[in-house]
Scaffold this motif. Structure first.
Motif, mmCIF file in Angstrom:
data_model
loop_
_atom_site.group_PDB
_atom_site.id
_atom_site.type_symbol
_atom_site.label_atom_id
_atom_site.label_comp_id
_atom_site.label_asym_id
_atom_site.label_seq_id
_atom_site.Cartn_x
_atom_site.Cartn_y
_atom_site.Cartn_z
ATOM 1 N N ALA A 158 49.987 -54.929 93.920
ATOM 2 C CA ALA A 158 49.053 -55.243 92.768
ATOM 3 C C ALA A 158 48.236 -56.172 93.141
ATOM 4 O O ALA A 158 46.891 -55.906 93.051
ATOM 5 N N THR A 159 48.398 -57.164 94.241
ATOM 6 C CA THR A 159 47.506 -58.021 94.653
ATOM 7 C C THR A 159 46.620 -57.350 95.862
ATOM 8 O O THR A 159 45.382 -57.532 95.648
ATOM 9 N N ALA A 160 47.202 -56.663 96.515
ATOM 10 C CA ALA A 160 46.434 -55.801 97.493
ATOM 11 C C ALA A 160 45.664 -54.764 96.841
ATOM 12 O O ALA A 160 44.273 -54.944 97.302
ATOM 13 N N LEU A 161 45.694 -54.297 95.498
ATOM 14 C CA LEU A 161 44.800 -53.345 95.053
ATOM 15 C C LEU A 161 43.906 -54.033 94.380
ATOM 16 O O LEU A 161 42.979 -53.603 94.462
ATOM 17 N N PHE A 162 44.166 -55.158 94.087
ATOM 18 C CA PHE A 162 43.366 -56.134 93.207
ATOM 19 C C PHE A 162 42.409 -56.731 94.219
ATOM 20 O O PHE A 162 41.110 -56.393 93.850
ATOM 21 N N TYR A 163 42.603 -56.909 95.232
ATOM 22 C CA TYR A 163 41.810 -57.582 96.325
ATOM 23 C C TYR A 163 40.985 -56.593 96.798
ATOM 24 O O TYR A 163 39.741 -56.493 97.053
ATOM 25 N N GLY A 164 41.275 -55.070 96.890
ATOM 26 C CA GLY A 164 40.543 -54.163 97.409
ATOM 27 C C GLY A 164 39.481 -53.887 96.396
ATOM 28 O O GLY A 164 38.277 -53.668 96.824
ATOM 29 N N ILE A 165 39.781 -53.689 95.076
ATOM 30 C CA ILE A 165 38.789 -53.655 94.199
ATOM 31 C C ILE A 165 38.000 -54.748 94.311
ATOM 32 O O ILE A 165 36.621 -54.375 94.034
ATOM 33 N N LYS A 166 38.326 -55.859 94.162
ATOM 34 C CA LYS A 166 37.389 -57.046 94.052
ATOM 35 C C LYS A 166 36.561 -56.838 95.101
ATOM 36 O O LYS A 166 35.226 -57.501 95.076
ATOM 37 N N THR A 167 37.111 -56.910 96.360
ATOM 38 C CA THR A 167 36.142 -57.013 97.585
ATOM 39 C C THR A 167 35.130 -55.693 97.693
ATOM 40 O O THR A 167 33.898 -55.935 97.990
ATOM 41 N N ASP A 168 35.243 -54.644 97.404
ATOM 42 C CA ASP A 168 34.513 -53.419 97.344
ATOM 43 C C ASP A 168 33.508 -53.537 96.285
ATOM 44 O O ASP A 168 32.281 -52.969 96.286
ATOM 45 N N THR A 169 33.735 -54.128 95.190
ATOM 46 C CA THR A 169 32.929 -54.447 93.901
ATOM 47 C C THR A 169 32.250 -55.733 93.703
ATOM 48 O O THR A 169 31.618 -56.032 92.847
ATOM 49 N N ASP A 170 32.546 -56.666 94.976
ATOM 50 C CA ASP A 170 32.003 -57.931 94.521
ATOM 51 C C ASP A 170 32.611 -58.416 93.443
ATOM 52 O O ASP A 170 31.533 -59.181 92.618
ATOM 53 N N GLY A 171 33.733 -58.379 93.128
ATOM 54 C CA GLY A 171 34.300 -58.785 91.766
ATOM 55 C C GLY A 171 33.792 -58.066 90.541
ATOM 56 O O GLY A 171 33.182 -58.909 89.631
ATOM 57 N N LEU A 172 33.529 -56.940 90.550
ATOM 58 C CA LEU A 172 32.857 -56.118 89.461
ATOM 59 C C LEU A 172 31.496 -56.494 89.124
ATOM 60 O O LEU A 172 30.851 -56.540 88.005
#
Ligand SMILES: [Mn+2]
Length: 335
Positions: A158-172
Motif C-alpha cells: 500500500a505504501t509503495a503504491l501510494f507513493y507511486g501515485i503521489k509522485t506521478d501526480t504530485d499529490g493529486l
C-alpha cells in the motif's frame, strides 16, 4: 466486468503450468514503476500462486527511490543478460515494448503491458495490453486489478503504491484522474507512515548538494522560462529533482533542466500551466537524436552523443519558445 475477465484469462494461462513471471520496469525506474512492479507481483502471488522476479536495466538514481526499495523490501534486481532466459512470461510496467526507455526486445511477445504514457504507432505483441493515457499513474491501474479480485493490500505494498501515485501526480495536483484519486484515498489508512516519511525525507549524499549548486549558478531566465545546466549530474534523476525545485520559483511557469550522465544528456521539463503537452514536446525535441516522452505538465528524455547533439536539442527548445541567447540572464540578476 471486462477488466476482471481479461485479467482472469491471464491468470488461467499462467496457472496451467508452474511458471516464473518477470516484471520489467523502465530503464531508470521511478516510484510509479517500482510500485507497479511490486503490486503486480503481489497480484500474481494471490491469484495464481506464481513466482515472480522484478527487474530494471539502468540505475535507481533518486535517493528517495533507493530508500523506497530498501525500507519496503522490494525485491527489485538489476537485469543481467541471462535474466530473460529464466522467465516463462514477461510483463512491462510504466513502459511499453518498442519504447527506448526499456531493454525489452520489441519483437518478443510480452504477457502484460501496463502503462499510462503517450506513444503512437507501436505494434505491441502481448496477451494483455492496458494502456490508458488519461490516468495519472500505472500504480492506480495495478490497484484496480487488486481491487477487482478483492485482494487485501498489505502495508508495505500500500505504501509503495501510494507513493507511486503521489509522485506521478504530485499529490493529486497534476495530470491525475478519478481512479488515481480513488486509490490515493483508499490506500491512505493502510500506509506505514514511518516508512513513508523516511522515503520522502531521506538523508542526502554530498553529491546532491554539488548538483544543486551547479543548478543554481547555471540557471538562466527568459520571461517565465528557467533553464539550468547541471554539467555532469551524479545521477540522471537529478534533472527531474531540480526541475521540480525550480518550478517553485515565483514568476516561473516552465523549467528545463539538463545534465550529462555516462555520455548521455538527460533532461526534464516541468510546467505549472495547462495544455503545454510537455510529453509531446519532449518527443519532438529528441527526434533522431534520442528519446523523450511524458505527460501534460511533465516531460523528459535522453539525448544521445551530447557532444554532437546537445546544441541541436537546445536550439530546438530555444526556437520553440522564441528564446534569444543574448536575452537569457542569470536568474538572480532578475530578482
Ligand atoms: Mn508513471
Amino acid at each position: 466486468m471486462r477488466l476482471k475477465a481479461k485479467l482472469q484469462e491471464v491468470i488461467d494461462k499462467i496457472s496451467a503450468k508452474p511458471s516464473k513471471i518477470c516484471i520489467l520496469t523502465h530503464t531508470n525506474p521511478d516510484p510509479d514503476a517500482i510500485a507497479s512492479a511490486f503490486g503486480l507481483a503481489y497480484f500474481f502471488k494471490k491469484t495464481a500462486k506464481a513466482k515472480t522476479e522484478l527487474f530494471y536495466d539502468g540505475i535507481i538514481g533518486r535517493i528517495n527511490n533507493r530508500i523506497m526499495v530498501d525500507v519496503l523490501k522490494i525485491p527489485l534486481k538489476k537485469i543481467t543478460p541471462k535474466s530473460f532466459e529464466k522467465c516463462d512470461y514477461i510483463c512491462l510496467v510504466d513502459t511499453q515494448p518498442g519504447k527506448r526507455n526499456n531493454c525489452f526486445p520489441p519483437d518478443k511477445q510480452a504477457l502484460m503491458v501496463i502503462d499510462h504514457h503517450f506513444e503512437e504507432g507501436l505494434k505491441i505483441k502481448a496477451d494483455f495490453i492496458d494502456i490508458r493515457k488519461n490516468i495519472g499513474s500505472t500504480a492506480a491501474m495495478v490497484c484496480q486489478y487488486l481491487d477487482a479480485f478483492k485482494i487485501e493490500i498489505p502495508s508495505e505494498i500500500a505504501t509503495a503504491l501510494f507513493y507511486g501515485i503521489k509522485t506521478d501526480t504530485d499529490g493529486l495536483l497534476r495530470d491525475y484522474s478519478k481512479i488515481d484519486e480513488r486509490y490515493y484515498r483508499k490506500l491512505f489508512p493502510k500506509l506505514d507512515y514511518r516508512a513513508l516519511h523516511s522515503i520522502e525525507y531521506p538523508e542526502l549524499p554530498k553529491e546532491y548538494f554539488y548538483d544543486l549548486a551547479d543548478a543554481i549558478t547555471s540557471a538562466r531566465v527568459f520571461g517565465e522560462i528557467l533553464i539550468a545546466d547541471l554539467g555532469k549530474a551524479f545521477v540522471p534523476d537529478m534533472t527531474g529533482e531540480m526541475a521540480d525545485y525550480f518550478l517553485r520559483m515565483e514568476g516561473i511557469s516552465l523549467v528545463l533542466v539538463y545534465g550529462e550522465f555516462e555520455n548521455r544528456l538527460y533532461f526534464s521539463l516541468r510546467t505549472k500551466k495547462r495544455g503545454r503537452r510537455l510529453g509531446l514536446l519532449s518527443y519532438e525535441l529528441t527526434e533522431d537524436i534520442g528519446s523523450g516522452g511524458g505527460h501534460n505538465k511533465t516531460g523528459g528524455g535522453v539525448v544521445e552523443n551530447p557532444l554532437l547533439n546537445k546544441k541541436v536539442f537546445l536550439e530546438r527548445f530555444f526556437t520553440k519558445f522564441g528564446i534569444k541567447l543574448e536575452k537569457l540572464s542569470l536568474f538572480y540578476s532578475k530578482i
